[in-house]
Scaffold this active site. Structure first.
Site, PDB file in Angstrom:
ATOM      1  N   ALA A  65       0.860  -1.184   0.000  1.00 20.54           N
ATOM      2  CA  ALA A  65       0.000   0.000   0.000  1.00 20.54           C
ATOM      3  C   ALA A  65       0.901   1.240   0.000  1.00 20.54           C
ATOM      4  O   ALA A  65       2.041   1.180   0.473  1.00 20.54           O
ATOM      5  CB  ALA A  65      -0.887  -0.019   1.235  1.00 20.54           C
ATOM      6  N   GLY A 108       0.863  -5.186   0.627  1.00 22.19           N
ATOM      7  CA  GLY A 108      -0.299  -5.339  -0.248  1.00 22.19           C
ATOM      8  C   GLY A 108       0.062  -5.978  -1.584  1.00 22.19           C
ATOM      9  O   GLY A 108      -0.778  -6.622  -2.218  1.00 22.19           O
ATOM     10  N   GLU A 111       0.008  -9.540  -0.854  1.00 22.01           N
ATOM     11  CA  GLU A 111      -1.395  -9.927  -0.621  1.00 22.01           C
ATOM     12  C   GLU A 111      -2.165 -10.017  -1.933  1.00 22.01           C
ATOM     13  O   GLU A 111      -3.038 -10.865  -2.096  1.00 22.01           O
ATOM     14  CB  GLU A 111      -2.059  -8.925   0.325  1.00 22.01           C
ATOM     15  CG  GLU A 111      -1.533  -9.070   1.750  1.00 22.01           C
ATOM     16  CD  GLU A 111      -1.973  -7.937   2.653  1.00 22.01           C
ATOM     17  OE1 GLU A 111      -1.607  -6.779   2.361  1.00 22.01           O
ATOM     18  OE2 GLU A 111      -2.678  -8.196   3.633  1.00 22.01           O
ATOM     19  N   GLU A 131       4.780  -5.206   6.958  1.00 24.48           N
ATOM     20  CA  GLU A 131       3.962  -4.209   7.661  1.00 24.48           C
ATOM     21  C   GLU A 131       4.424  -3.980   9.103  1.00 24.48           C
ATOM     22  O   GLU A 131       4.345  -2.876   9.619  1.00 24.48           O
ATOM     23  CB  GLU A 131       2.479  -4.630   7.659  1.00 24.48           C
ATOM     24  CG  GLU A 131       1.783  -4.495   6.305  1.00 24.48           C
ATOM     25  CD  GLU A 131       1.905  -5.729   5.417  1.00 24.48           C
ATOM     26  OE1 GLU A 131       2.767  -6.593   5.684  1.00 24.48           O
ATOM     27  OE2 GLU A 131       1.127  -5.830   4.448  1.00 24.48           O
TER      28      GLU A 131
END
Ligand code: CAA
Length: 257
Positions: A65, A108, A111, A131
């Site tokens: 992200a 992300g 993911e 993260e």
């Protein structure tokens, strides 16, 4: 929709969405999230497309992200902006989605890969959930999909201690389907996707749905889903054609009907 953060193209029966924020290692900002899911949904509706590839560039699939966009976000903004909820849109895609990964697939980015159906990785691919190093945890399915795929202990190490996996390790732990050379990695992924796109379309759709059920249900429920998807295939022209072609020793001509 006009895209500003991704590029799209169709090669044969393969739709390709390329993440295109190289200045930010393809970090997912809100715009890119909206665009990539829109592209997936558009390819999903396109009857000329049989399989979809999501890729980045040689250096980065996606570094997660967009930390700069997210750094000052409040709790309420995180809930209302749909920065996390929007990821559920990939679950609605019915055609096979293949991640073609080179370089970093972090946070992300990892993911996103975990949400795809199959993964072609270049030799330089690196997977991780960093993260924890910025004071948060994965929020787009990382803790759940990773644990289901690689098992509890390795998932814990990746999520809690920022362990990254090389392409070879990712292959060993079942996170990727195959490793290819960095040079031409996208062409190799397209060849793989072409093969998938050449299969009987309705059976492919039913197969994807049934395999996904294995991650959502008990064995009994999953076997019921499999039967629900298996029997109706005998109402398709493609089943008759596929079996006839086998008996006649020729290639089947799929109609998607
Ligand atoms: N968000 C915003 N910008 C990012 C970014 C990210 N996730 N990752 C990289 N960038 C930017 C850098 O800030 C840098 O920009 P500037 O040139 O303007 O400074 C540019 O991309 C190039 O990055 P680096 O100079 O850091 O390149 P590098 O080769 O030295 O390192 C990297 C590459 C290892 C990927 C490193 O950039 C990195 O660690 N990135 C962050 C990875 C991360 O923590 N991801 C998790 C994000 S949170 C998340 O994803 C939550 C979720 O579950 C949804």
């Amino acid at each position: 929709m006009t895209y500003t953060t991704i590029l799209t193209e169709t090669r044969g029966r393969v739709g390709i969405a390329q993440l295109n924020r190289p200045q930010a290692m393809n970090a997912f900002n809100l715009a890119m999230l909206g665009e990539v899911f829109d592209a997936l949904e558009t390819f999903d509706k396109d009857e000329h497309v049989g399989a979809i590839i999501v890729t980045g560039n040689e250096k980065a699939f996606a570094a997660g992200a967009d930390i700069k966009e997210m750094s000052e976000a409040s709790y309420i903004q995180m809930v209302t902006e749909e920065r996390v909820e929007v990821w559920n849109r990939i679950r609605g895609i019915r055609k096979p989605v293949i991640a073609a990964v080179s370089g970093w697939a972090l946070g992300g980015g990892c993911e996103f890969v975990l949400s795809c159906d199959m993964v072609v990785a270049s030799e330089s691919a690196r997977f991780g959930q960093p993260e924890i190093t910025i004071g948060i945890i994965p929020g787009a399915g990382g803790t759940q999909r990773l644990a289901r795929l690689v098992g509890k202990h390795l998932a814990m190490e990746m999520v809690i201690n920022n362990r990254t996996l090389t392409a070879q390790e990712a292959l060993q732990f079942g996170l990727v389907n195959r490793i290819v050379a960095v040079e031409g990695y996208l062409d190799a992924a397209v060849a793989f996707a072409e093969e998938i796109a050449s299969r009987a379309p309705i059976a492919v759709r039913m197969a994807k749905d049934a395999v996904n059920a294995a991650f959502e249900t008990t064995l009994t429920e999953g076997l019921a889903v499999e039967k629900r998807n298996f029997y109706p295939l005998f109402a398709t022209e493609d089943q008759k054609e596929g079996m006839k072609a086998f008996i006649e020793k020729r290639k089947p001509n799929w109609k998607g009907k």
